[in-house]
Scaffold this motif. Structure first.
Motif, short mmCIF file in Angstrom:
data_model
loop_
_atom_site.label_atom_id
_atom_site.label_comp_id
_atom_site.label_asym_id
_atom_site.label_seq_id
_atom_site.Cartn_x
_atom_site.Cartn_y
_atom_site.Cartn_z
N TYR A 394 -90.58 20.30 79.07
CA TYR A 394 -89.30 19.95 79.68
C TYR A 394 -88.99 18.46 79.51
O TYR A 394 -87.88 18.08 79.14
N LEU A 395 -89.99 17.61 79.77
CA LEU A 395 -89.78 16.17 79.66
C LEU A 395 -89.50 15.76 78.23
O LEU A 395 -88.79 14.78 77.98
N ALA A 396 -90.03 16.54 77.27
CA ALA A 396 -89.83 16.19 75.86
C ALA A 396 -88.40 16.46 75.40
O ALA A 396 -87.86 15.71 74.57
N ILE A 397 -87.79 17.52 75.91
CA ILE A 397 -86.45 17.88 75.42
C ILE A 397 -85.34 17.43 76.36
O ILE A 397 -84.16 17.46 75.99
N GLU A 398 -85.70 16.97 77.56
CA GLU A 398 -84.66 16.57 78.53
C GLU A 398 -83.73 15.49 78.00
O GLU A 398 -82.51 15.57 78.21
N PRO A 399 -84.25 14.46 77.30
CA PRO A 399 -83.33 13.43 76.80
C PRO A 399 -82.26 13.96 75.84
O PRO A 399 -81.18 13.37 75.73
N LEU A 400 -82.56 15.06 75.14
CA LEU A 400 -81.58 15.61 74.21
C LEU A 400 -80.34 16.15 74.92
O LEU A 400 -79.26 16.25 74.32
N PHE A 401 -80.49 16.51 76.20
CA PHE A 401 -79.39 17.12 76.96
C PHE A 401 -78.94 16.22 78.10
O PHE A 401 -78.37 16.70 79.08
N GLU A 402 -79.19 14.92 77.94
CA GLU A 402 -78.82 14.00 79.02
C GLU A 402 -77.32 13.98 79.27
O GLU A 402 -76.87 13.86 80.41
N LYS A 403 -76.53 14.14 78.21
CA LYS A 403 -75.07 14.10 78.35
C LYS A 403 -74.46 15.49 78.51
O LYS A 403 -73.24 15.61 78.63
N GLU A 404 -75.28 16.51 78.47
CA GLU A 404 -74.79 17.89 78.62
C GLU A 404 -75.05 18.38 80.04
O GLU A 404 -75.87 17.82 80.77
N ARG A 405 -74.35 19.44 80.38
CA ARG A 405 -74.52 20.04 81.71
C ARG A 405 -75.35 21.31 81.63
O ARG A 405 -75.15 22.24 82.41
N TYR A 406 -76.22 21.33 80.68
CA TYR A 406 -77.13 22.47 80.51
C TYR A 406 -78.35 21.99 79.73
O TYR A 406 -78.36 20.89 79.14
N ILE A 407 -79.38 22.82 79.72
CA ILE A 407 -80.59 22.58 78.92
C ILE A 407 -80.97 23.89 78.25
O ILE A 407 -80.98 24.94 78.89
N VAL A 408 -81.26 23.84 76.96
CA VAL A 408 -81.64 25.02 76.19
C VAL A 408 -83.05 24.84 75.68
O VAL A 408 -83.40 23.76 75.18
N THR A 409 -83.87 25.87 75.79
CA THR A 409 -85.24 25.81 75.30
C THR A 409 -85.68 27.18 74.81
O THR A 409 -85.02 28.19 75.10
#
Length: 521
Positions: A394-409
């Motif tokens: 989660y911590l590894a991909i969280e920066p990729l979605f910092e400007k989005e209102r969702y997270i995809v994994t």
């Protein structure tokens, strides 16, 4: 002394027929003035001149309007008053004129039809069409209306036929035809059977929203449930001592099917209505179903008199019923993108660069993917602990979605893509999250396919057995983010061009939302 005619009345009229209608008004007022003059003077007035025939041609093509036509086949004592046209049918209105006074007799107006008499079979067909076809057909409905009604009628035909055999079996099992039970016991058993069905109907009605986003799947499932209920009723013939529990179970299943069918009916008919004629489309659709049901019932009554094999007959009718039901739901063209049609649209866009048409998208929709199945490769709005087992991921991909209102994994152990929604997520954010999840799934599957092809010893392509490394997953995540930022807007515009309507509620997102947390500690 002649009466001065009143001033002309101004009427709102079309530009094409203004001259004709002005002449018509003036002639009518002149007739009224002459009649009034004849009442005040003892001298007999001259009869008014005949109305100009130039008024005829200008009024002939007006619908639901008044005009004048030639006085053919009209008795000399009758005078043409006006003509009328409604839905292509025309009439002349005439009135009887007194030869001595020159005035019109009271209550002497008659309607003379100008329509050519139709043959009896044409009148019969017109009568039947008024019951089974919406007004304005075929222009008032979408092209998919005819195939849907064709398969609907066939389905009801088989359903009505099966119902006769099921009812006959129930009556035999309960003892009504063999005098194995008193009339009171028969009545009690029948009431309990119906009561169990109503309970099942009430319990299943709570599904509510599922009737909207998985409409076709649930409608087809309802027909399968109806088939199952009829089959259980037939089983009472082999086990008459279990009549009550079997009949209760069968009726409960059939009522659940009835709730589902009723709940999905309006949305389907709405897809057919091209104007404000949803009520007309619904009424005619139900009439078609009832007619086919009656025909199927009559056929089965004739067949049952020959004492055919109950199992064989029911099996053949069941095959026709299920096939007709499948073709019925496949023929419906819905404009909304639910989960199944959204998957078809995104997959086509990623592979070909185009969004399928309404017809193509509906035909490729998977009808057998029922909403209660858990094998969907994309999960929207799920819990955090379902998507992540390792906090490092989660911590590894969280920066990729910092400007989005969702997270995809992607969870390799479950072989699924998860789209987690943040608490600020709006409608477009949910749609974008679903699109991103399918893009990521496309990258993962492409990577797994390349790995599988390089490993000749594998006999089956089992994605869940292929474990992506953290580096590979991060690379896929980065690639998917770049593609989504470039192509999501293009996908939406192409979907709108094809007539698709997107709504996040039809994607059935879960209620879980990620909230902002304080990481300073």
């Amino acid at each position: 002394m002649a009466t001065t005619p009143p001033p002309p009345i101004k009427l709102k009229q079309s530009q094409t027929n203004s001259t004709a209608q002005t002449l018509l008004v003036r002639e009518t007022l002149r007739i009224s003035a002459n009649l009034a003059s004849s009442n005040s003077n003892s001298t007999e007035p001259e009869p008014p001149p005949p109305l100009p025939l130039s008024l005829v041609d200008s009024a002939e093509n007006r619908r639901s309007s008044l005009g004048l036509v030639e006085e053919e086949n009209v008795n000399s004592s009758l005078r043409l008053i006006c003509s009328e046209e409604i839905d292509g049918r025309r009439w002349n209105y005439v009135a009887e004129k007194d030869a001595l006074s020159g005035t019109f007799n009271k209550a002497s107006i008659r309607a003379l039809t100008l329509n050519t008499p139709q043959p009896p079979h044409e009148d019969l067909m017109s009568f039947l069409r008024s019951y089974v076809v919406p007004e304005g057909f075929p222009d008032s409905v979408s092209p998919s209306y005819v195939p849907f009604m064709k398969w609907r009628a066939l389905k009801h035909f088989f359903g009505g036929a099966m119902g006769v055999f099921a009812t006959q079996t129930l009556l035999s099992s309960v003892g009504a035809s063999r005098n194995q039970a008193t009339s009171g016991a028969v009545a009690i058993n029948w009431i309990l059977k119906d009561g169990a069905g109503r309970v099942g109907k009430m319990l299943f009605a709570r599904q509510g929203k599922k009737f909207d986003y998985d409409l076709k799947q649930l409608r087809f499932a309802s027909d399968l449930l109806m088939e199952l209920g009829l089959g259980v009723e037939l089983a009472t013939a082999a086990m008459p001592h279990l009549f009550l529990p079997l009949a209760c179970a069968a009726n409960a299943v059939k009522n659940v099917a009835a709730v589902t069918s009723t709940s999905t009916r309006t949305a389907i008919y709405k897809a057919f209505a091209l104007g404000e004629n949803i009520g007309d489309v619904t009424a005619k659709g139900e009439c078609v179903g009832n007619v086919a049901d009656l025909l199927g019932t009559g056929m089965s009554i004739m067949i049952s008199k020959r004492n055919p094999s109950l199992v064989t007959t029911f099996a053949l009718l069941s095959c026709g019923y299920v096939f007709s039901s499948y073709q019925e739901v496949k023929s419906v063209e819905l404009h909304t993108l639910n989960r199944a049609r959204f998957t078809v649209a995104v997959d086509s866009f990623l592979k070909t660069g185009r969004v399928p048409s309404l017809r193509e998208g509906n035909l490729n929709e998977n009808i057998f993917r029922f909403p209660w199945l858990k094998d969907r490769p994309v999960v929207l709005g799920q819990r955090f602990n379902d998507a992540f087992q390792d906090p490092g991921e989660y911590l590894a991909i969280e920066p990729l979605f910092e400007k989005e209102r969702y997270i995809v994994t992607y969870n390799p152990s479950k072989g699924k893509v998860y789209a987690l929604l943040k608490d600020q997520a709006k409608s477009d954010d949910i749609l974008k999250a679903a699109f991103h999840a399918h893009v990521l799934l496309h990258f993962v599957q492409s990577s797994n396919e390349s790995q599988s092809s390089s490993q000749k010893q594998r006999e089956y392509n089992n994605y869940s057995d292929i474990v992506l490394t953290t580096t590979d997953l991060e690379a896929h995540m980065s690639e998917s983010c770049k593609m989504v930022s470039k192509s999501y807007g293009i996908f939406k515009s192409k979907a709108a061009e094809q007539g698709w309507k997107m709504s996040e509620s039809l994607l059935n997102p879960g209620r879980a939302r990620l909230c902002a947390s304080d990481k300073s500690g």
